[in-house]
Each structure stands twice: as C-alpha cells, then as structure tokens.
Design a protein around this motif. Structure first.
Motif, PDB file in Angstrom:
ATOM      1  N   GLU A  28     -14.597  14.808 -19.173  1.00 21.67           N
ATOM      2  CA  GLU A  28     -15.098  14.187 -20.399  1.00 21.67           C
ATOM      3  C   GLU A  28     -14.796  15.027 -21.632  1.00 21.67           C
ATOM      4  O   GLU A  28     -14.852  14.545 -22.765  1.00 21.67           O
ATOM      5  CB  GLU A  28     -16.609  13.935 -20.300  1.00 21.67           C
ATOM      6  CG  GLU A  28     -17.475  15.196 -20.278  1.00 21.67           C
ATOM      7  CD  GLU A  28     -17.729  15.709 -18.870  1.00 21.67           C
ATOM      8  OE1 GLU A  28     -18.777  16.343 -18.652  1.00 21.67           O
ATOM      9  OE2 GLU A  28     -16.877  15.483 -17.976  1.00 21.67           O
ATOM     10  N   SER A  29     -14.424  16.283 -21.432  1.00 20.36           N
ATOM     11  CA  SER A  29     -14.176  17.164 -22.572  1.00 20.36           C
ATOM     12  C   SER A  29     -12.849  16.874 -23.269  1.00 20.36           C
ATOM     13  O   SER A  29     -12.640  17.324 -24.401  1.00 20.36           O
ATOM     14  CB  SER A  29     -14.197  18.624 -22.114  1.00 20.36           C
ATOM     15  OG  SER A  29     -13.205  18.840 -21.118  1.00 20.36           O
ATOM     16  N   TYR A  30     -11.929  16.154 -22.633  1.00 21.04           N
ATOM     17  CA  TYR A  30     -10.673  15.833 -23.319  1.00 21.04           C
ATOM     18  C   TYR A  30     -10.313  14.347 -23.159  1.00 21.04           C
ATOM     19  O   TYR A  30      -9.160  13.969 -23.035  1.00 21.04           O
ATOM     20  CB  TYR A  30      -9.540  16.761 -22.861  1.00 21.04           C
ATOM     21  CG  TYR A  30      -9.042  16.601 -21.438  1.00 21.04           C
ATOM     22  CD1 TYR A  30      -7.848  15.919 -21.174  1.00 21.04           C
ATOM     23  CD2 TYR A  30      -9.717  17.146 -20.360  1.00 21.04           C
ATOM     24  CE1 TYR A  30      -7.361  15.779 -19.886  1.00 21.04           C
ATOM     25  CE2 TYR A  30      -9.244  17.018 -19.067  1.00 21.04           C
ATOM     26  CZ  TYR A  30      -8.058  16.333 -18.838  1.00 21.04           C
ATOM     27  OH  TYR A  30      -7.573  16.202 -17.549  1.00 21.04           O
ATOM     28  N   LEU A  31     -11.331  13.506 -23.271  1.00 21.34           N
ATOM     29  CA  LEU A  31     -11.132  12.066 -23.125  1.00 21.34           C
ATOM     30  C   LEU A  31     -10.142  11.509 -24.139  1.00 21.34           C
ATOM     31  O   LEU A  31      -9.373  10.595 -23.826  1.00 21.34           O
ATOM     32  CB  LEU A  31     -12.473  11.337 -23.278  1.00 21.34           C
ATOM     33  CG  LEU A  31     -13.451  11.400 -22.097  1.00 21.34           C
ATOM     34  CD1 LEU A  31     -14.736  10.667 -22.461  1.00 21.34           C
ATOM     35  CD2 LEU A  31     -12.819  10.805 -20.846  1.00 21.34           C
ATOM     36  N   GLY A 159      -7.072  25.679 -25.817  1.00 21.18           N
ATOM     37  CA  GLY A 159      -8.408  25.109 -25.724  1.00 21.18           C
ATOM     38  C   GLY A 159      -8.591  23.960 -26.694  1.00 21.18           C
ATOM     39  O   GLY A 159      -8.173  24.032 -27.861  1.00 21.18           O
ATOM     40  N   LEU A 160      -9.223  22.877 -26.229  1.00 17.98           N
ATOM     41  CA  LEU A 160      -9.391  21.656 -27.023  1.00 17.98           C
ATOM     42  C   LEU A 160     -10.873  21.291 -27.108  1.00 17.98           C
ATOM     43  O   LEU A 160     -11.415  20.625 -26.208  1.00 17.98           O
ATOM     44  CB  LEU A 160      -8.613  20.495 -26.387  1.00 17.98           C
ATOM     45  CG  LEU A 160      -7.107  20.706 -26.158  1.00 17.98           C
ATOM     46  CD1 LEU A 160      -6.524  19.495 -25.434  1.00 17.98           C
ATOM     47  CD2 LEU A 160      -6.390  20.964 -27.469  1.00 17.98           C
ATOM     48  N   PRO A 161     -11.577  21.719 -28.153  1.00 22.98           N
ATOM     49  CA  PRO A 161     -12.977  21.296 -28.310  1.00 22.98           C
ATOM     50  C   PRO A 161     -13.055  19.770 -28.387  1.00 22.98           C
ATOM     51  O   PRO A 161     -12.274  19.129 -29.104  1.00 22.98           O
ATOM     52  CB  PRO A 161     -13.395  21.947 -29.635  1.00 22.98           C
ATOM     53  CG  PRO A 161     -12.451  23.106 -29.805  1.00 22.98           C
ATOM     54  CD  PRO A 161     -11.151  22.641 -29.224  1.00 22.98           C
ATOM     55  N   GLU A 162     -13.986  19.201 -27.658  1.00 21.92           N
ATOM     56  CA  GLU A 162     -13.984  17.751 -27.507  1.00 21.92           C
ATOM     57  C   GLU A 162     -14.251  17.014 -28.813  1.00 21.92           C
ATOM     58  O   GLU A 162     -13.790  15.877 -28.991  1.00 21.92           O
ATOM     59  CB  GLU A 162     -14.988  17.310 -26.434  1.00 21.92           C
ATOM     60  CG  GLU A 162     -16.440  17.531 -26.760  1.00 21.92           C
ATOM     61  CD  GLU A 162     -17.343  16.915 -25.682  1.00 21.92           C
ATOM     62  OE1 GLU A 162     -17.627  15.704 -25.786  1.00 21.92           O
ATOM     63  OE2 GLU A 162     -17.749  17.637 -24.761  1.00 21.92           O
ATOM     64  N   ASP A 163     -14.938  17.647 -29.766  1.00 25.78           N
ATOM     65  CA  ASP A 163     -15.158  16.973 -31.045  1.00 25.78           C
ATOM     66  C   ASP A 163     -13.940  17.093 -31.965  1.00 25.78           C
ATOM     67  O   ASP A 163     -13.618  16.163 -32.708  1.00 25.78           O
ATOM     68  CB  ASP A 163     -16.412  17.519 -31.739  1.00 25.78           C
ATOM     69  CG  ASP A 163     -16.376  19.030 -31.925  1.00 25.78           C
ATOM     70  OD1 ASP A 163     -15.644  19.717 -31.175  1.00 25.78           O
ATOM     71  OD2 ASP A 163     -17.094  19.535 -32.813  1.00 25.78           O
TER      72      ASP A 163
END
Length: 548
Positions: A28-31, A159-163
């Motif tokens: 869910e962190s990189y939807l 790293g890809l913050p989900e927001d």
C-alpha cells in the motif's frame, strides 16, 4: 506540461529508460506507482516474496547489463529484499530498488512499518535516495539508473514516501544519462604490447562487470591469436568459452592446481574487468608478491576488492578494452606453447566424467551420470543458473560453458537464487534453453517462484540435487569437527509432487536406469509444452562433490 502524479511520472521515466519489466511484491505504500503501471508498456512481474523480487531483478541485470528494477513495500518488504541488494553490491550488478515509505509527516514516530533506508542500505548500495519533492521524481530515476550503471555497477535504493508520490507535478521526463566506457590510450597499448612481448609466462584473468558478447569475443580472439592462457574469476567462466584452446580454468572454489599455478606464476598478468579479490587469491594469499607485474583494466577508479601489486591501471570497461585488443597485434616473443598447454590440458581432464560413475548406493541416482545424459540435450547457448552450495560443483565441473552471458550465478554466496534467477532469464529470453541446478536446501528457499514462472510463461529446467543436507556446511563440519554432524540434516518433501502442484512438470530420479527417460521427458516439457520442469534427483549424501 501535462500534470500527473509523481508515481505516474516515475513509470513514464522507466519507459524512457527502456525498462521492459519490473519485479514486484505489491504494497500500500507505493499504490500510485502500481496504478501508473496499469496502462504502461512496462510488464509488472508479481513475485511471491521480496527476496525473489530482487533476485529476479539482479539476474536481469547480469543478463542484459541494464539495471534490473525491483519494487517492494516498506519495513518487512524492504528487509526481505535486502538479500538481493547485497548480491548486487558484491557481484557488481546494476539494480534499482524502489521502496515505498511512510508518509513524510509520520517519520521518526515509529509509524507502522517505518524504517530508515539510509541506515539499512547505506553500506550495501551505491546510492540511497529518498524522494521528497514530486517535481524531482524523473530526475531521481535518471540519477538512480546512472549510478547503478556507471563505473563499477551496483544497486541503488530509491525511497518513495506514499504521500509524495501521489502529489501532482508538471515536471518533464528526464532523459537517460549516458555512461562512459572509459578509453584505452595509444601509450597504454604500446606499453602493454612491450610487456607481453617480453614476457615468458603471460596470462589473462577475466571477470567482473560491464562485459558484452562482443567484448568477450574480442578478448577471446586476442588470447587465441597469441596463445595466451586465460583464467576466469569465480562465476565468470562464460567470458571465454569452455571449448577455447586458451581456457585454463576458473579460479573459484574447487579449482585445479594448474589454474592456480597460472595465476601465481605468470610474469605478466593482464586482469580484464575484475580484480584480484579474495576468492581468486585464496583469501589474499595467492599473487601477493609486491613485485608482481599486474596490469588492471578496470572501469572502477577505486579498484575496490583488489589486493596485491598494481603495475598499471587502464580506466576502461571490457567493452572499450575489447575494441582496442581487436587492433593489437604482438610481434616476436618467447615460445609460450608449453606454458599454455599444461593448464589447458589439466582443465579438460578435470571436465571428464570418470569411468567409476554410477557406483552409487541403492535408491539414489548418480549425478555424474545425470550430467552425462543431460549434456547432449543442451543447446550451445544454454543459460545455466545456480546459487550457492556444493550442488553447484556438478554444473561448474561438467557442463560446457557457452557464449557470454551463459553462466548466471552468485559471487556473494547467497542461497535461493537458482529458481528466481532462472525464471527471470527465461522471461527475458523465452526462446533460450535455461537450466537451473539447485540443492535441496536452496530450492526450498524460493521454490514458490515456480508460481511466478507459471503465471508469466517462464519455462526453465530445474535439477534439484537432494542429498538430505546442507552439503557445503556438512563438508566443513567433516573437516573441522569430524563425526559430529550438527544442524545440517534435512527432511525433504517430494519435489516432483511440489512441482506438479504448481502446474510444472515434476519427476523423481532415484535409479540410474531411469535417468535417460526422465531427462528426455523433462526437456520435452520445457521445449515443447513450454512449462517449467523440476527433476528431483535423490543423490548419495556421502558424495558431496564430483569425483568423490
């Protein structure tokens, strides 16, 4: 400019870099990136565990020379993926790992699955980058691919913050950054010519990254024109074909004395692509004379891993150096025929299957007979994939090495690579025969990726050598603690039944009389039915290595 999310811009940037497929376990962190892949030309190969994800991406990098792309979620997903990052680091393989992260506002609050990618990956990646500005999403992709490919290749973690990846941006796609192959100067070539012409015992050591089929052919042709013995670094036996009259063997574990003698006694050693690291030097003991003449052709200015003298470094990849060698002709020099013939003959003798093969215990099949029966089925360009363990010696000793790239294995000693690595190679080159040789312990580490193979149409042939133990460690036990077997014995399922459960061909071999027929069926399943095939070879637990 078209407005789109940073996650979608990342996918457009992957397309611009020619990425054919990515290997993932969703999170869910990189939807938003997954959503971007929905209508993309990039194939999303969904794997069953994150270790399989990075192993498949690493195998893609080894095979193509382009970065393999992996995507996993934060925390547990990233921890499972770490094994492939370590492999890419030590094997110098280009790999880009995208990891979903917690939202920016949740940082340093021990949020669900939070971790610090810099702390986790900082010692095992060329770069660790965290995207905090959506306008820089494509720039980060370009920088990651450049870092992964340039110099000595390796893994890069993004790293890809989900927001952040859901925020909109009008930033354009950043074009790929070209990578240099270095150069070989005229002075370098003239000095190398003089060094080789004056040598009584010249030799070439090939290994490392940044090879292409053309570079391998050019280096081989140069060595053959002048009768110079070539030894290969561990897991680099495909730079020079096994049939070459100058192939003097591999310097890895289980090497012959003749191969070591070439490395130790060469009065001029030309190292192309790699270094004199711990394995070819037997723990930094071979060729450590400070007066040794070592020419190193290596695109890494730091010569990381190298030990021993450096007479000259040529800052060039095997690609640039191969082109230069194609134009280099040597003049008069001493007769090298005796120096060449002895190690080449010793290597060829070592590859012969002994006449005593087949004298095995009841209820088992002899691996030497399995190899003998299998070889006629293998096309000249067969890709052989294996991880770590004593079982790899059967492939390393007896299977012919075809043109580069045809040997895909692991220098860092990781287990569990053989199945996902073979799946990745088969996906990339579906018309090629792909053979995986696995041990019973290694197979069970990632056998679930057979489901991935069936889902996406990969069809390797997988031999599972079942001796009921972690054989390499058992061998060490016998050397250091004889008669005290501890923690190395395994109770295994019927791997043929497991394979059939995944929809693959599965057969069990426990008699020498059945070897020919079972292998013929397995090859037919791979080449005609185009499904994976698993052959479960029940092997004598006392016969840990070829020739025992």
């Amino acid at each position: 400019m078209t407005e789109q999310s940073a996650g979608h811009l990342i996918v457009r940037s992957l397309e611009a870099h020619g990425v054919e497929r990515v290997f993932t376990v969703p999170g869910e962190s990189y939807l938003d990136v997954l959503d971007g892949l929905y209508d993309s030309d990039v194939q999303n190969v969904v794997c069953r565990q994150e270790g399989g994800v990075t192993y498949m991406a690493e195998a893609y990098g080894k095979l193509t020379g382009r970065p393999g792309v992996a995507m996993v979620t934060r925390g547990p997903g990233a921890s499972n993926a770490f094994v492939g990052v370590h492999l890419a680091w030590q094997d110098s393989t280009p790999l880009v790992l995208f990891v979903g992260l917690v939202p920016v506002a949740h940082r340093e609050r021990e949020a669900f699955q939070e971790f610090d990618p810099h702390q986790w990956f900082g010692t095992q990646a060329k770069r660790v980058m965290v995207l905090d500005d959506p306008d820089r999403a494509s720039e980060y992709v370009a920088q990651a691919f450049f870092a992964a490919r340039s110099g000595r290749p390796g893994p890069v973690v993004v790293g890809l913050p989900e927001d952040v990846i859901t925020r909109l941006t009008e930033a354009p796609v950043v074009a790929p950054i070209p990578v240099t192959d270095g150069a070989v100067g005229a002075e370098d070539l003239e000095d190398l010519r003089a060094a080789l012409e004056g040598a009584s015992r010249p030799a070439i050591l090939v290994g490392g990254p940044r090879w292409t089929p053309a570079a391998a052919e050019q280096v081989t042709a140069f060595a053959e024109r002048h009768g110079i013995p070539v030894v290969s670094d561990w897991r680099a036996a495909d730079r020079v074909p096994g049939t070459s009259p100058v192939n003097a063997g591999e310097t890895g574990y289980g090497r012959s004395r003749g191969t070591v003698d070439v490395l130790e006694n060469a009065d001029v050693l030309l190292v192309i692509g790699g270094t004199l690291s711990d394995i070819p030097t037997d723990g930094f003991t071979v060729r450590q004379d400070p007066a040794a003449v070592n020419w190193l052709v290596n695109i890494d200015p730091s010569l990381r891993q190298h030990s021993g003298a450096v007479t000259r470094q040529v800052l060039a990849s095997p690609v640039a150096f191969g082109r230069a060698l194609a134009q280099l002709e040597l003049g008069a020099h001493p007769d090298w025929s005796a120096w060449l013939e002895a190690p080449v003959a010793a290597r060829r003798k070592r590859f012969e299957i002994p006449a005593t093969a087949g004298n095995n215990v009841a209820g088992t099949a002899d691996m030497e007979l399995v190899m003998k029966a299998l070889i006629p089925h293998l096309p000249a360009d067969t890709a052989v994939v294996y991880g770590s363990g004593n079982h790899t010696a059967w492939a390393n000793t007896y299977l012919p090495t075809g043109p580069f790239p045809s040997q895909l294995s692991v220098r860092n000693g990781t287990m569990g690579y053989s199945v996902p690595g073979a799946v990745s190679v088969s996906l990339q080159q579906p018309e090629r025969f792909v053979l995986s040789v696995s041990g019973d312990g290694e197979f069970l580490m990632n056998s679930q990726e057979l489901a991935t193979a069936r889902q996406y149409g990969a069809h390797p042939l997988i031999l599972v050598v079942d001796n009921g133990q972690y054989g390499t460690i058992r061998a060490h036990q016998e050397n250091h603690y004889p008669g005290r077997v501890s923690g190395t014995q395994l109770s295994n399922p019927d791997f043929a039944t497991v394979a059939r459960g995944y929809g693959a061909f599965g057969a069990r071999l426990e008699r020498n009389e059945d070897i020919e027929s079972v292998l013929a069926e397995a090859v037919r399943a791979v080449t005609e039915d185009r499904i994976p095939a698993v052959v479960h070879v029940v092997a004598d637990p006392a016969k840990l290595l070829p020739g025992m």
